[in-house]
Enzyme design. Structure first.
Site, PDB file in Angstrom:
ATOM      1  N   GLU A 165       0.833  -1.191   0.000  1.00 33.98           N
ATOM      2  CA  GLU A 165       0.000   0.000   0.000  1.00 33.98           C
ATOM      3  C   GLU A 165       0.868   1.242   0.000  1.00 33.98           C
ATOM      4  OE1 GLU A 165      -3.038   0.463   2.900  1.00 33.98           O
ATOM      5  OE2 GLU A 165      -4.006  -1.428   2.434  1.00 33.98           O
ATOM      6  N   HIS A 190      -4.756   6.406   0.167  1.00 33.24           N
ATOM      7  CA  HIS A 190      -3.947   5.193   0.191  1.00 33.24           C
ATOM      8  C   HIS A 190      -4.437   4.264  -0.911  1.00 33.24           C
ATOM      9  CE1 HIS A 190      -7.261   3.756   2.778  1.00 33.24           C
ATOM     10  NE2 HIS A 190      -6.842   2.516   2.567  1.00 33.24           N
ATOM     11  N   HIS A 215      -5.220   0.183  -2.396  1.00 29.03           N
ATOM     12  CA  HIS A 215      -5.605  -1.190  -2.062  1.00 29.03           C
ATOM     13  C   HIS A 215      -5.083  -2.105  -3.161  1.00 29.03           C
ATOM     14  CE1 HIS A 215      -9.232  -0.384   0.838  1.00 29.03           C
ATOM     15  NE2 HIS A 215      -8.079  -0.056   1.355  1.00 29.03           N
ATOM     16  N   ASP A 255      -9.726   0.867   7.970  1.00 32.28           N
ATOM     17  CA  ASP A 255      -9.677   2.241   7.458  1.00 32.28           C
ATOM     18  C   ASP A 255     -10.596   3.140   8.277  1.00 32.28           C
ATOM     19  OD1 ASP A 255      -7.973   1.481   5.436  1.00 32.28           O
ATOM     20  OD2 ASP A 255      -9.579   1.181   3.970  1.00 32.28           O
TER      21      ASP A 255
HETATM   22 ZN   LIG Z   1      -7.593   0.705   3.145  1.00 36.11          ZN
END
Ligand SMILES: [Zn+2]
Length: 144
Positions: free
Chosen positions: A23, A84, A86, A97
């Site tokens: 990530e 961010h 995935h 999250d």
């Molecule tokens: Zn996430």
């Protein structure tokens, strides 16, 4: 609503491709408009401090966050959101999250990166009055 320039939108998607299969994460800087729209005027990459499982967890070092916030203020920018990626997972928020989101009124942007290529980018506004009342709401992303 969250507004991006194409440059900043591309930058966060490219970041997710570069860190794949891990990530990426970073901060969106810009301004809040009177109607609640957040306008991104720059982005800042953050190192992923979660070395234990960087493929499905992310975290921003608090010292890095403070530095980026200070540098933004010197340019007249506020933190308006976080992003961010995935890797090989849908661009939808996870329970983790949600638990780790604390900036009410900010945008949380997630890009799914499929086999190394940035796919869908979604944004969720963290709405509510406080931590006990917070919720993620889908929000439109607009390019300008
Ligand atoms: Zn996430």
């Amino acid at each position: 609503m969250l507004k991006f320039t194409l440059r900043d939108y591309d930058a966060i998607r490219r970041h997710g491709e570069e860190t794949y299969p891990h990530e990426c994460c970073g901060i969106l800087l810009g301004r809040f408009e009177d109607d609640g729209t957040r306008v991104v005027t720059s982005t800042a990459r953050c190192g992923n401090t979660r070395t234990d499982s960087a493929h499905n967890r992310y975290n921003i070092d608090p010292r890095e966050l403070v530095r980026i916030q200070r540098e933004g203020r010197e340019r007249g920018e506020d933190i308006v959101g976080f992003y961010h990626s995935h890797p090989d997972h849908p661009a939808l928020w996870s329970e983790t999250d949600f638990a780790e989101a604390h900036w009410i009124g900010c945008s949380y942007v997630i890009t799914s990166v499929e086999k190394g290529k940035a796919a869908i980018t979604n944004s969720f506004e963290l709405a509510g009055m406080d931590e006990g009342d917070k919720k993620f709401c889908d929000e439109p992303v607009k390019m300008e």
